[in-house]
Design a protein around this motif. Structure first.
Motif, PDB file in Angstrom:
ATOM      1  N   ASP A 116       0.834  -1.208   0.000  1.00  0.00           N
ATOM      2  CA  ASP A 116       0.000   0.000   0.000  1.00  0.00           C
ATOM      3  C   ASP A 116       0.867   1.256   0.000  1.00  0.00           C
ATOM      4  N   GLN A 117       1.969   1.214   0.729  1.00  0.00           N
ATOM      5  CA  GLN A 117       2.881   2.363   0.767  1.00  0.00           C
ATOM      6  C   GLN A 117       3.506   2.604  -0.608  1.00  0.00           C
ATOM      7  N   ILE A 118       3.815   1.529  -1.309  1.00  0.00           N
ATOM      8  CA  ILE A 118       4.365   1.660  -2.662  1.00  0.00           C
ATOM      9  C   ILE A 118       3.358   2.358  -3.567  1.00  0.00           C
ATOM     10  N   LYS A 119       2.082   1.949  -3.440  1.00  0.00           N
ATOM     11  CA  LYS A 119       1.027   2.568  -4.228  1.00  0.00           C
ATOM     12  C   LYS A 119       0.910   4.056  -3.899  1.00  0.00           C
ATOM     13  N   THR A 120       0.906   4.363  -2.587  1.00  0.00           N
ATOM     14  CA  THR A 120       0.791   5.764  -2.167  1.00  0.00           C
ATOM     15  C   THR A 120       1.980   6.574  -2.654  1.00  0.00           C
ATOM     16  N   ARG A 121       3.173   5.994  -2.551  1.00  0.00           N
ATOM     17  CA  ARG A 121       4.380   6.701  -2.985  1.00  0.00           C
ATOM     18  C   ARG A 121       4.347   6.988  -4.481  1.00  0.00           C
ATOM     19  N   ARG A 122       3.862   6.050  -5.248  1.00  0.00           N
ATOM     20  CA  ARG A 122       3.771   6.262  -6.697  1.00  0.00           C
ATOM     21  C   ARG A 122       2.767   7.355  -7.031  1.00  0.00           C
ATOM     22  N   GLU A 123       1.649   7.360  -6.302  1.00  0.00           N
ATOM     23  CA  GLU A 123       0.646   8.407  -6.539  1.00  0.00           C
ATOM     24  C   GLU A 123       1.204   9.781  -6.192  1.00  0.00           C
ATOM     25  N   GLU A 124       1.970   9.845  -5.089  1.00  0.00           N
ATOM     26  CA  GLU A 124       2.571  11.124  -4.703  1.00  0.00           C
ATOM     27  C   GLU A 124       3.606  11.571  -5.723  1.00  0.00           C
ATOM     28  N   GLU A 125       4.386  10.631  -6.218  1.00  0.00           N
ATOM     29  CA  GLU A 125       5.380  10.963  -7.233  1.00  0.00           C
ATOM     30  C   GLU A 125       4.698  11.457  -8.513  1.00  0.00           C
TER      31      GLU A 125
END
Length: 243
Positions: A116-125
């Motif tokens: 989930d953190q990977i998903k959130t990080r990609r969205e933020e990027e």
């Protein structure tokens, strides 16, 4: 008196039935085994995975088992550190009870959080890139806001460039003055100037032709020579050589 060996054997049988595809025995004395834990699939079907190695201590479960990350996929160093801290905390909280299932379950939940953190990080990027693109587009239309600081920097650079241009121009003018020749020097150094005017007229089509026959016809004219008249007075225009 607690029979540690029996508790350990019973737990091993249970773990083998719970994780039939990921449970592997490494040794029987001391009992050592691995369990592979995989996260749920993420947004793009990516997963993270780790294989945990456990070794029973002599007095397990009254003592914590030995544990380590045997292998991993798609995990960063900080993720591994977080998993090891989680195992230490769970082992301390569950002393006196068989705990391998509890430890593996805690790691499973942690791996899902990492996905989930990977998903959130990609969205933020992605949002950050979009924001940077918007800012760059605004710069194209609005330019850089003028502040006292960047204006003074521009002014100093502009003055320096202007001074260099003036110096270069003065140097060129000075050099041109040294190389300039007088009219006499031009004639002395370039003999083509002797005939330049004539050549100019010829190039312009203004050739002067003299008709010599006009001068021959003048010989046939009978002109009186006033000087031969004894009564001719040059000072008296009205005087006539004949009465």
């Amino acid at each position: 008196m607690t029979d540690y060996g029996e508790e350990q054997r019973n737990e091993l049988e249970a773990l083998e039935s719970i994780y039939p595809d990921s449970f592997t025995v490494l040794s029987e004395n001391p009992p050592s085994f691995t369990i592979t834990v995989t996260s749920e699939a993420g947004e793009n079907d990516e997963t993270v995975q780790t294989t945990l190695k456990f070794t029973y201590s002599e007095k397990y479960p009254d003592e914590a088992p030995l544990y380590e990350i045997f292998s991993q996929e798609n995990l960063e160093d900080n993720d591994i550190s977080s998993i090891l801290k989680l195992l230490a905390l769970q082992a301390e909280e569950n002393l006196g009870m068989v705990m391998i299932f509890t430890l593996v379950t805690a790691v499973q939940e942690k791996l899902n959080e990492i996905v989930d953190q990977i998903k959130t990080r990609r969205e933020e990027e992605k949002k950050q890139k979009e924001k940077e693109a918007e800012e760059a587009e605004k710069q194209l239309f609005h330019g850089t806001p003028v502040t006292i600081e960047n204006f003074l920097n521009w002014k100093a650079k502009f003055d320096a460039e202007l001074l260099e241009i003036k110096k270069k121009r003065m140097k060129e003018e000075e050099q041109a003055g040294k190389n300039k020749l007088s009219g006499k020097q031009l004639f002395e150094t370039d003999h083509n100037l002797d005939t330049s005017d004539i050549q100019f007229l010829e190039d312009a089509g203004n050739n002067v032709e003299v008709d010599e026959s006009l001068f021959q016809e003048m010989d046939d004219l009978e002109l009186e020579d006033d000087e031969d008249d004894p009564d001719y007075n040059p000072a008296d225009p009205g005087s006539d050589s004949t009465d």
